[in-house]
Design an enzyme around this catalytic site. Sequence first.
Site, PDB file in Angstrom:
ATOM      1  N   HIS A  17       0.715  -1.251  -0.017  1.00  0.00           N
ATOM      2  CA  HIS A  17      -0.006  -0.090   0.133  1.00  0.00           C
ATOM      3  C   HIS A  17       0.997   1.353  -0.010  1.00  0.00           C
ATOM      4  O   HIS A  17       1.344   1.796   1.063  1.00  0.00           O
ATOM      5  CB  HIS A  17      -1.029   0.116   1.219  1.00  0.00           C
ATOM      6  N   HIS A  19       1.693   4.831  -2.541  1.00  0.00           N
ATOM      7  CA  HIS A  19       1.215   5.692  -3.922  1.00  0.00           C
ATOM      8  C   HIS A  19       2.207   6.353  -4.373  1.00  0.00           C
ATOM      9  O   HIS A  19       2.932   6.897  -3.633  1.00  0.00           O
ATOM     10  CB  HIS A  19      -0.073   6.625  -3.618  1.00  0.00           C
ATOM     11  N   HIS A 196      -9.587   0.557  -1.572  1.00  0.00           N
ATOM     12  CA  HIS A 196      -9.606   1.554  -0.188  1.00  0.00           C
ATOM     13  C   HIS A 196     -11.303   1.826   0.145  1.00  0.00           C
ATOM     14  O   HIS A 196     -11.816   1.771  -0.558  1.00  0.00           O
ATOM     15  CB  HIS A 196      -9.125   3.040  -0.628  1.00  0.00           C
ATOM     16  N   GLU A 199     -12.012   3.748   5.573  1.00  0.00           N
ATOM     17  CA  GLU A 199     -10.864   4.677   5.861  1.00  0.00           C
ATOM     18  C   GLU A 199     -11.550   6.011   6.325  1.00  0.00           C
ATOM     19  O   GLU A 199     -11.737   6.290   7.532  1.00  0.00           O
ATOM     20  CB  GLU A 199      -9.691   5.060   4.859  1.00  0.00           C
ATOM     21  N   ASP A 279       2.002   4.068   2.622  1.00  0.00           N
ATOM     22  CA  ASP A 279       1.076   4.924   1.964  1.00  0.00           C
ATOM     23  C   ASP A 279       1.477   5.970   1.075  1.00  0.00           C
ATOM     24  O   ASP A 279       1.784   5.926   0.050  1.00  0.00           O
ATOM     25  CB  ASP A 279       0.126   5.450   3.061  1.00  0.00           C
ATOM     26  N   ASP A 280       1.524   7.212   1.860  1.00  0.00           N
ATOM     27  CA  ASP A 280       2.431   8.525   1.086  1.00  0.00           C
ATOM     28  C   ASP A 280       3.628   8.885   2.052  1.00  0.00           C
ATOM     29  O   ASP A 280       3.585  10.054   2.656  1.00  0.00           O
ATOM     30  CB  ASP A 280       1.372   9.602   0.964  1.00  0.00           C
TER      31      ASP A 280
HETATM   32 ZN   LIG Z   1      -3.728   4.697   0.287  1.00  0.00          ZN
END
Ligand SMILES: [Zn+2]
Length: 343
Positions: A17, A19, A196, A199, A279-280
């Site tokens: 996961h 990006h 996703h 969340e 994630d980011d």
């Molecule tokens: Zn994500």
Amino acid sequence: MISMAEFLAKIPKMELHLHLEGAIRPQTAVDLARKNGVALPPFERVEDLYRYDTLEQFLKIYTAVSDSLVSADDYRRVTYEMLESCAANNSRYVEFFFSPQIHFPNGVSFDTQMDGIRAGMADAESDFGVVSVCAPGVNRELGPAAGEDFLDMIFARGDEKLVGIGLDFNEAPFPPEPYAALFERARNVGLQVTAHAGETGPAEFIRGSIDALKVRRIDHGYHVVDDPELMQRCKDEGILFTVCPSTSAVTSPWHDLSAPDHAIRVMKDFGLKVMINSDDPPMFFTDLGKEYGKAAHQLGFTPADIRRSTIDAIEGSWLDDTTKRRYAAEWGAEIDGLIAELG
Ligand SMILES: [Zn+2]
């Protein structure tokens, strides 16, 4: 004897996961924005590019940084650097997302994106040994019709490193069910699927993703803890949750990672399959190693929990069965050896 920090650094990891557009280093974003004539929001020091006070500001930064990707070589650079950071955290296998549809209005074609991404993946594999595949995320805000056009491009490309699709972007107003036909079409040609869910959206969107989209893994999924029946079902069915500690503390209602009722801790303690991701990462001032640290020190993951979550990640990944068995045996033995060395 090794310390917990050494243990966390040395264990083999995978990331499911992550990006691409969220993994661009601040200096790279500044370089690309300058080269391509894109105005970034004001910042004093480059390392403060991703500091923001409101979600609105964050989205402005995110959009401007994404708009800074124009040429195939821009894509090659950000892909290579993202995977370099993965390798630095001993992440050996990576399934990452990118968001092609947000770049189409800028005239950046899907092939331009894929050409650069493929070059970055190949260079990173030969330089760092990190193996990767990618999964474009379908932008749920744009509707299923745009998604179908996008799927046509994916089919036309027919890329062996493009192994699946995700469902992404602003979750709460956009339930999964309208994407059922699109996901069916993707599955029918052998693409893997994930979404996703749970969340910023409710537990119901997790159920909808499993039932309508037929996903076997959920990205985030924290709101599963609101629905005991769904929790039990996900446990029984072995659904894998790709959780992200740092972003969960910002985007979900569980802001305190040390709280006994943090969703990730509750999911783990209930026996759901959860695995740790970043994630980011630069946008949240983190990397995969730091996320493992948060799992261990704030979310209560013991070395045995981390071992289990690593094996669950391998099983829930999109690797072929032979490689899964090999990774499970080799990584399992490696982690056992490191657990034995822990003081
Ligand atoms: Zn994500």
